[in-house]
Design an enzyme around this catalytic site. Sequence first.
Site: not given
Length: 156
Positions: A46, A97-98, A102
């Site tokens: 994920h 998005h990841e 992050h």
Amino acid sequence: CIISNVIGQSPGCGGSNCPSYSTCEKYTDYTLALQNWCNNGNWTIHGLWPNYDASCYPQYCHSPTWHDVTGSLYTSMMKYWNWCASSSGSQQSDWEHEWMRHGTCLEYYEGTSFDQTDFFNKGLSVYQTVLNDGTIREKCGTPSPNGSCEKLCLDL
């Protein structure tokens, strides 16, 4: 980190009871979050998330340009970091998005030349290490349908 907005997001510390961003960006470990959203009986990635502590994490540390994942990295990502999105464009959006939320924060310890390719390669490398040494099975067990596992905290 270079502090600027990312798609309307400001650098900060997500979670609860968190310190200031300048403290939070000095994360202490990573979480390798896994999922079985494809319902194929396999854990896939994920995300790789930096953590300040058990409840706080740096996010949106700077605003890089996104480039679609291509080539052999794309092939590896589709095998091990696949969210079973309805289209390649949707999957690219999930990876973006990841990276933005992050991955941009890993620069604090990795260095300012750390880019999205480095981030995804690091995530794939960590995943292969903990898959091969049995840590995933030990910490996460057998994947359940639509299951998630966020129990893999890794030292820097």
